[in-house]
Design an enzyme around this catalytic site. Sequence first.
Site, PDB file in Angstrom:
ATOM      1  N   ASP A 101       0.863  -1.196   0.000  1.00 29.71           N
ATOM      2  CA  ASP A 101       0.000   0.000   0.000  1.00 29.71           C
ATOM      3  C   ASP A 101       0.895   1.241   0.000  1.00 29.71           C
ATOM      4  OD1 ASP A 101      -0.451  -0.796   3.427  1.00 29.71           O
ATOM      5  OD2 ASP A 101       0.635   0.966   2.735  1.00 29.71           O
TER       6      ASP A 101
ATOM      7  N   HIS B 148       8.811  -5.145  -1.188  1.00 33.78           N
ATOM      8  CA  HIS B 148       7.903  -6.127  -1.806  1.00 33.78           C
ATOM      9  C   HIS B 148       7.077  -5.491  -2.917  1.00 33.78           C
ATOM     10  CE1 HIS B 148       7.969  -8.822   2.054  1.00 33.78           C
ATOM     11  NE2 HIS B 148       9.109  -8.842   1.390  1.00 33.78           N
TER      12      HIS B 148
ATOM     13  N   CYS C  22       2.171  -1.671 -23.118  1.00 34.27           N
ATOM     14  CA  CYS C  22       3.202  -0.874 -22.429  1.00 34.27           C
ATOM     15  C   CYS C  22       3.353   0.470 -23.156  1.00 34.27           C
ATOM     16  CB  CYS C  22       4.545  -1.610 -22.467  1.00 34.27           C
ATOM     17  SG  CYS C  22       5.907  -0.599 -21.832  1.00 34.27           S
TER      18      CYS C  22
ATOM     19  N   GLY D 246       4.701  -3.932  13.359  1.00 30.45           N
ATOM     20  CA  GLY D 246       3.576  -4.643  12.755  1.00 30.45           C
ATOM     21  C   GLY D 246       3.952  -5.677  11.727  1.00 30.45           C
TER      22      GLY D 246
ATOM     23  N   ASN E 270       4.400  -4.639  18.312  1.00 32.02           N
ATOM     24  CA  ASN E 270       3.427  -5.598  17.804  1.00 32.02           C
ATOM     25  C   ASN E 270       2.328  -5.753  18.851  1.00 32.02           C
ATOM     26  OD1 ASN E 270       2.230  -8.131  16.727  1.00 32.02           O
ATOM     27  ND2 ASN E 270       4.032  -8.087  15.403  1.00 32.02           N
TER      28      ASN E 270
HETATM   29  C1  BV8 Z   1      13.144 -14.182  -1.905  1.00 23.00           C
HETATM   30  C2  BV8 Z   1       3.723  -9.172  -1.983  1.00 23.00           C
HETATM   31  C3  BV8 Z   1      15.091 -14.909  -3.043  1.00 23.00           C
HETATM   32  C4  BV8 Z   1       2.406  -9.794  -2.194  1.00 23.00           C
HETATM   33  C5  BV8 Z   1       4.905 -10.414  -0.317  1.00 23.00           C
HETATM   34  C6  BV8 Z   1      14.747 -17.869   3.567  1.00 23.00           C
HETATM   35  C7  BV8 Z   1      15.513 -16.923   2.896  1.00 23.00           C
HETATM   36  C8  BV8 Z   1      15.052 -16.360   1.705  1.00 23.00           C
HETATM   37  C9  BV8 Z   1      13.796 -16.725   1.182  1.00 23.00           C
HETATM   38  C10 BV8 Z   1      13.035 -17.651   1.863  1.00 23.00           C
HETATM   39  C11 BV8 Z   1      13.501 -18.220   3.039  1.00 23.00           C
HETATM   40  N1  BV8 Z   1      12.569 -19.097   3.456  1.00 23.00           N
HETATM   41  C12 BV8 Z   1      11.513 -19.072   2.601  1.00 23.00           C
HETATM   42  C13 BV8 Z   1      11.774 -18.219   1.621  1.00 23.00           C
HETATM   43  C14 BV8 Z   1      10.888 -17.945   0.494  1.00 23.00           C
HETATM   44  C15 BV8 Z   1       9.866 -16.850   0.783  1.00 23.00           C
HETATM   45  C16 BV8 Z   1       9.347 -16.826   2.209  1.00 23.00           C
HETATM   46  O1  BV8 Z   1       9.803 -16.046   3.040  1.00 23.00           O
HETATM   47  N2  BV8 Z   1       8.356 -17.669   2.481  1.00 23.00           N
HETATM   48  C17 BV8 Z   1       7.757 -17.656   3.814  1.00 23.00           C
HETATM   49  C18 BV8 Z   1       6.245 -17.792   3.683  1.00 23.00           C
HETATM   50  C19 BV8 Z   1       8.372 -18.794   4.609  1.00 23.00           C
HETATM   51  N3  BV8 Z   1      10.452 -15.558   0.496  1.00 23.00           N
HETATM   52  C20 BV8 Z   1      10.419 -15.122  -0.782  1.00 23.00           C
HETATM   53  O2  BV8 Z   1      10.004 -15.783  -1.717  1.00 23.00           O
HETATM   54  C21 BV8 Z   1      10.948 -13.712  -1.017  1.00 23.00           C
HETATM   55  N4  BV8 Z   1      11.885 -13.741  -2.106  1.00 23.00           N
HETATM   56  O3  BV8 Z   1      13.500 -14.602  -0.851  1.00 23.00           O
HETATM   57  O4  BV8 Z   1      13.931 -14.089  -3.048  1.00 23.00           O
HETATM   58  C22 BV8 Z   1      14.618 -16.235  -3.560  1.00 23.00           C
HETATM   59  C23 BV8 Z   1      14.322 -16.334  -4.913  1.00 23.00           C
HETATM   60  C24 BV8 Z   1      13.914 -17.581  -5.398  1.00 23.00           C
HETATM   61  C25 BV8 Z   1      13.787 -18.683  -4.536  1.00 23.00           C
HETATM   62  C26 BV8 Z   1      14.050 -18.537  -3.165  1.00 23.00           C
HETATM   63  C27 BV8 Z   1      14.468 -17.302  -2.670  1.00 23.00           C
HETATM   64  C28 BV8 Z   1       9.833 -12.787  -1.457  1.00 23.00           C
HETATM   65  C29 BV8 Z   1       8.950 -12.466  -0.279  1.00 23.00           C
HETATM   66  C30 BV8 Z   1       7.946 -11.375  -0.693  1.00 23.00           C
HETATM   67  C31 BV8 Z   1       6.617 -12.004  -0.986  1.00 23.00           C
HETATM   68  N5  BV8 Z   1       5.630 -10.975  -1.243  1.00 23.00           N
HETATM   69  N6  BV8 Z   1       4.071  -9.425  -0.608  1.00 23.00           N
HETATM   70  C32 BV8 Z   1       1.350  -8.970  -1.547  1.00 23.00           C
HETATM   71  O5  BV8 Z   1       1.631  -8.293  -0.522  1.00 23.00           O
HETATM   72  O6  BV8 Z   1       0.238  -9.006  -2.073  1.00 23.00           O
HETATM   73  S1  BV8 Z   1       5.055 -10.885   1.268  1.00 23.00           S
HETATM   74  C33 BV8 Z   1       3.666 -10.530   2.120  1.00 23.00           C
HETATM   75  O7  BV8 Z   1       3.934 -11.055   3.399  1.00 23.00           O
HETATM   76  C34 BV8 Z   1       3.340  -9.055   2.329  1.00 23.00           C
HETATM   77  O8  BV8 Z   1       4.445  -8.232   1.991  1.00 23.00           O
HETATM   78  C35 BV8 Z   1       3.071  -8.925   3.775  1.00 23.00           C
HETATM   79  O9  BV8 Z   1       3.492  -7.722   4.316  1.00 23.00           O
HETATM   80  C36 BV8 Z   1       3.905 -10.030   4.278  1.00 23.00           C
HETATM   81  C37 BV8 Z   1       3.258 -10.661   5.479  1.00 23.00           C
HETATM   82  O10 BV8 Z   1       4.045 -10.323   6.480  1.00 23.00           O
HETATM   83  P1  BV8 Z   1       3.633  -9.150   7.490  1.00 23.00           P
HETATM   84  O11 BV8 Z   1       3.736  -7.837   6.820  1.00 23.00           O
HETATM   85  O12 BV8 Z   1       4.454  -9.391   8.675  1.00 23.00           O
HETATM   86  O13 BV8 Z   1       2.104  -9.366   7.769  1.00 23.00           O
HETATM   87  P2  BV8 Z   1       1.443 -10.437   8.740  1.00 23.00           P
HETATM   88  O14 BV8 Z   1      -0.031 -10.388   8.510  1.00 23.00           O
HETATM   89  O15 BV8 Z   1       2.168 -11.747   8.593  1.00 23.00           O
HETATM   90  O16 BV8 Z   1       1.742  -9.897  10.210  1.00 23.00           O
HETATM   91  C38 BV8 Z   1       1.130  -8.707  10.659  1.00 23.00           C
HETATM   92  C39 BV8 Z   1       1.656  -8.473  12.065  1.00 23.00           C
HETATM   93  O17 BV8 Z   1       1.126  -7.237  12.529  1.00 23.00           O
HETATM   94  C40 BV8 Z   1       1.250  -9.540  13.054  1.00 23.00           C
HETATM   95  O18 BV8 Z   1       2.376  -9.911  13.818  1.00 23.00           O
HETATM   96  C41 BV8 Z   1       0.216  -8.838  13.943  1.00 23.00           C
HETATM   97  O19 BV8 Z   1       0.275  -9.279  15.282  1.00 23.00           O
HETATM   98  C42 BV8 Z   1       0.653  -7.403  13.838  1.00 23.00           C
HETATM   99  N7  BV8 Z   1      -0.417  -6.409  14.002  1.00 23.00           N
HETATM  100  C43 BV8 Z   1      -1.693  -6.483  13.582  1.00 23.00           C
HETATM  101  N8  BV8 Z   1      -2.338  -5.340  13.891  1.00 23.00           N
HETATM  102  C44 BV8 Z   1      -1.436  -4.531  14.513  1.00 23.00           C
HETATM  103  C45 BV8 Z   1      -0.210  -5.214  14.577  1.00 23.00           C
HETATM  104  N9  BV8 Z   1       0.883  -4.674  15.158  1.00 23.00           N
HETATM  105  C46 BV8 Z   1       0.766  -3.437  15.679  1.00 23.00           C
HETATM  106  N10 BV8 Z   1      -0.383  -2.719  15.658  1.00 23.00           N
HETATM  107  C47 BV8 Z   1      -1.488  -3.233  15.081  1.00 23.00           C
HETATM  108  N11 BV8 Z   1      -2.630  -2.501  15.068  1.00 23.00           N
END
Ligand code: BV8
Length: 235
Positions: free
Chosen positions: A94, A109, A136, A176, A202
């Site tokens: 966003d 991201h 494009c 967050g 958090n």
């Molecule tokens: C990559 C776009 C190299 C889409 C997103 C180890 C090393 C490297 C890579 C990996 C690895 N292990 C696994 C991987 C692969 C993967 C990964 O991490 N998988 C996870 C699921 C295990 N990573 C990737 O693929 C990344 N690329 O590493 O490139 C590579 C290349 C090829 C092969 C391998 C590696 C790319 C990652 C990006 C993916 N795209 N977003 C979209 O957004 O539509 S990620 C997506 O996840 C969003 O960005 C979103 O932000 C994020 C989720 O995380 P959070 O932002 O933390 O959101 P979440 O809901 O989880 O948590 C919210 C928190 O807020 C909570 O804790 C809650 O308690 C808190 N909260 C709620 N309300 C409040 C609050 N806190 C305070 N106040 C409040 N009011």
Amino acid sequence: MSTYKNIVILTGAGISAESGLATFRASNGLWNNHKVEDVATIEAFERNPAYVHEFYNELKKELVKAKPNKAHLAITRLQKEYDANISVVTQNVDTLHEKAGNQNIYHIHGQINQAVCLNCGRILETFGDIDTETVCPHCHIAGMMKPNIVFFGENLLCMDKVDRLLSECDLFLSIGTSGVVFPAASFVQIAKYNNAKTYEFNLEPTSNNYFFDHHIYGPAGTTLPAFVDEMIKNK
Ligand code: BV8
């Protein structure tokens, strides 16, 4: 003479929650009732681009309406009133940090209001829908536009700059984020390795709990403005 000179603020979906936007976890790993692997992976886009375009066109309509909340505005106040280099590294697609007037924003991201042409590589601002027919404006080739969103399995954006910011920071604030998506989840370890003080904002302890010196629990719209008040008062 402010205590800290180089501050990195990492944000996740939680900072946008009080603006009414769903977080990834709260919706049990679904985004607007779609399975992540059906919409947010590079394989999904290659398999069914029309479906992924439709998902992000809908998400864009939602995100465009959202307004920044007190947490985003607290960052603007900190950047204006605290004498340091303060960067925002966001996982969010966003544009609430921009709407709040934050500066030095790095969308690792990607962002919902941009598309990238897979033919010529140019990134363009998109306000309406894009789909498999979109032409494009630079190379005039149709059907090669992709939302400028980093899907799972794709490399992050701005990482050359972010790596440098993490190596130089003396204060790292994580706001967050659940700390489950890599490599963003490992940024706190890099900051800590470089002797930065680390704070986690958090609602609850996260999987990265151990790496933070301090934990400030509660809604970021309340906890961050209070923290910024203290920082400015004691600068
Ligand atoms: C990559 C776009 C190299 C889409 C997103 C180890 C090393 C490297 C890579 C990996 C690895 N292990 C696994 C991987 C692969 C993967 C990964 O991490 N998988 C996870 C699921 C295990 N990573 C990737 O693929 C990344 N690329 O590493 O490139 C590579 C290349 C090829 C092969 C391998 C590696 C790319 C990652 C990006 C993916 N795209 N977003 C979209 O957004 O539509 S990620 C997506 O996840 C969003 O960005 C979103 O932000 C994020 C989720 O995380 P959070 O932002 O933390 O959101 P979440 O809901 O989880 O948590 C919210 C928190 O807020 C909570 O804790 C809650 O308690 C808190 N909260 C709620 N309300 C409040 C609050 N806190 C305070 N106040 C409040 N009011």
